[in-house]
Design a protein around this motif. Structure first.
Motif, PDB file in Angstrom:
ATOM      1  N   GLN A 115      -4.981   1.561   9.548  1.00  0.00           N
ATOM      2  CA  GLN A 115      -4.228   0.760  10.850  1.00  0.00           C
ATOM      3  C   GLN A 115      -3.578   1.750  11.696  1.00  0.00           C
ATOM      4  N   LYS A 168      -6.794   1.044   3.429  1.00  0.00           N
ATOM      5  CA  LYS A 168      -6.830   0.308   4.679  1.00  0.00           C
ATOM      6  C   LYS A 168      -6.033   1.239   5.621  1.00  0.00           C
ATOM      7  N   LEU A 219       0.860  -1.283   0.006  1.00  0.00           N
ATOM      8  CA  LEU A 219       0.050  -0.010  -0.181  1.00  0.00           C
ATOM      9  C   LEU A 219       0.851   1.313  -0.008  1.00  0.00           C
ATOM     10  N   ALA A 247      -3.159   2.756   0.571  1.00  0.00           N
ATOM     11  CA  ALA A 247      -4.456   2.700  -0.381  1.00  0.00           C
ATOM     12  C   ALA A 247      -3.205   2.349  -1.727  1.00  0.00           C
ATOM     13  N   GLU A 289     -12.968  -1.344  -1.934  1.00  0.00           N
ATOM     14  CA  GLU A 289     -12.927  -2.290  -0.998  1.00  0.00           C
ATOM     15  C   GLU A 289     -12.168  -1.498   0.133  1.00  0.00           C
ATOM     16  N   TYR A 290     -12.077  -2.178   1.412  1.00  0.00           N
ATOM     17  CA  TYR A 290     -11.415  -1.514   2.621  1.00  0.00           C
ATOM     18  C   TYR A 290     -11.233  -2.384   3.404  1.00  0.00           C
ATOM     19  N   ALA A 291     -10.372  -2.135   4.437  1.00  0.00           N
ATOM     20  CA  ALA A 291      -9.870  -2.849   5.649  1.00  0.00           C
ATOM     21  C   ALA A 291      -9.673  -2.097   6.926  1.00  0.00           C
ATOM     22  N   LEU A 292      -9.884  -2.748   8.006  1.00  0.00           N
ATOM     23  CA  LEU A 292      -9.804  -1.732   9.328  1.00  0.00           C
ATOM     24  C   LEU A 292      -9.373  -2.766  10.365  1.00  0.00           C
ATOM     25  N   ARG A 314      -8.325  -0.083  -3.140  1.00  0.00           N
ATOM     26  CA  ARG A 314      -8.268  -0.760  -1.866  1.00  0.00           C
ATOM     27  C   ARG A 314      -7.659   0.298  -0.837  1.00  0.00           C
TER      28      ARG A 314
END
Length: 266
Positions: A235, A233, A128, A209, A148-151, A231
């Motif tokens: 964090q 993310k 990323l 991203a 789309e995503y992430a956490l 994408r």
């Protein structure tokens, strides 16, 4: 006069069971214990009530006809009714027609089920890109057609709420990016993203991203449609590792949230 069952079948068939704006399937899969969930709604282009959005001169028979209805997800149904100045009658009819044409192209070109696959003509990103300013993220959003995503799990409620709010904003911008043409509109989008990036940085969260080049295909062997996927993310900075483009970590490098730059405009 209510919407007839035949009209509903026409609307859902023309739309392929997808929202005409975001093109998301508006029926979720069922579970072991529950039926599928339906969040698609037949939205009126010209309102049924005289004081409704885009109210105009249509007789009772035409108000609930399939020509005056468009299938939308519940979120976009609310948006078009809240923003009738932008979603005019002509604009909604154009959206409906374009979506119907897109749906037909999928079913007529090939018999298989549409799916996303990596585009072999492009190298796929392995890491990323650290995002600290609104401008790079906005440029990624403008070049993407899906998201789309992430956490992380287990976050305090106030942090999770901020992250979800940020991701919802990214989703909204993905939906409308193609309709923002002026320098001012693009600049305002960058500033809106920058504000969230700064707030996340203050809480020591990093945003990464990339845009992955995908193809929308149906398994027929024919060339698919380019479908770039963004994408994103989020964090904690303490969980991140700085690497080169090949994914090899740099020794003794600690990522920065960029919190000291939070007042810098995008």
């Amino acid at each position: 006069m209510a919407v007839s069952e035949k009209t509903r079948k026409i609307i859902w068939g023309e739309a392929g069971g997808r929202c005409a704006i975001c093109r998301v399937q508006v029926v979720t899969a069922g579970t072991d214990y529950d039926d599928p969930s339906v969040f698609g709604e037949e939205a009126h282009i010209v309102a049924r009530s005289k004081g409704g959005p885009r109210a105009g001169l249509l007789d009772d028979a035409s108000i609930d006809s399939h020509t005056n209805l468009v299938l939308l997800c519940s979120r976009h149904h609310k948006q078009i009714d809240d923003q009738p100045g932008h979603f005019t009658v002509d604009r909604l009819r154009e959206i409906k027609a374009q979506h119907a044409a897109w749906t037909r192209s999928l079913s007529e070109a090939t018999p298989g089920r549409p799916k996303l696959v990596p585009n072999p003509g492009f190298p796929q990103p392995r890491v990323l890109t650290l995002i600290t300013r609104g401008n790079p993220l906005w440029n990624m959003i403008k070049s993407s057609v899906t998201f789309e995503y992430a956490l992380p799990d287990g976050l305090p409620a106030e942090n999770e709420d901020l992250i979800m709010e940020f991701l919802n904003v990214v989703q909204d911008y993905c939906d409308i990016a193609a309709e923002l043409h002026s320098v001012r509109e693009n600049r305002d989008a960058e500033k809106g993203l920058q504000s969230y990036l700064s707030r996340l940085a203050e809480r020591n969260f990093l945003v990464g991203a990339f845009v992955r080049q995908m193809l929308l295909t149906d398994g027929s062997g024919q060339e698919g449609t380019p479908w770039p996927m963004l994408r994103v993310k989020v964090q904690p900075a303490s969980h991140a590792t700085i690497t080169d483009e090949g994914g090899r970590p740099f020794p003794n490098e600690q990522p920065s949230t960029g919190a000291s730059d939070k007042e810098q405009s995008a």
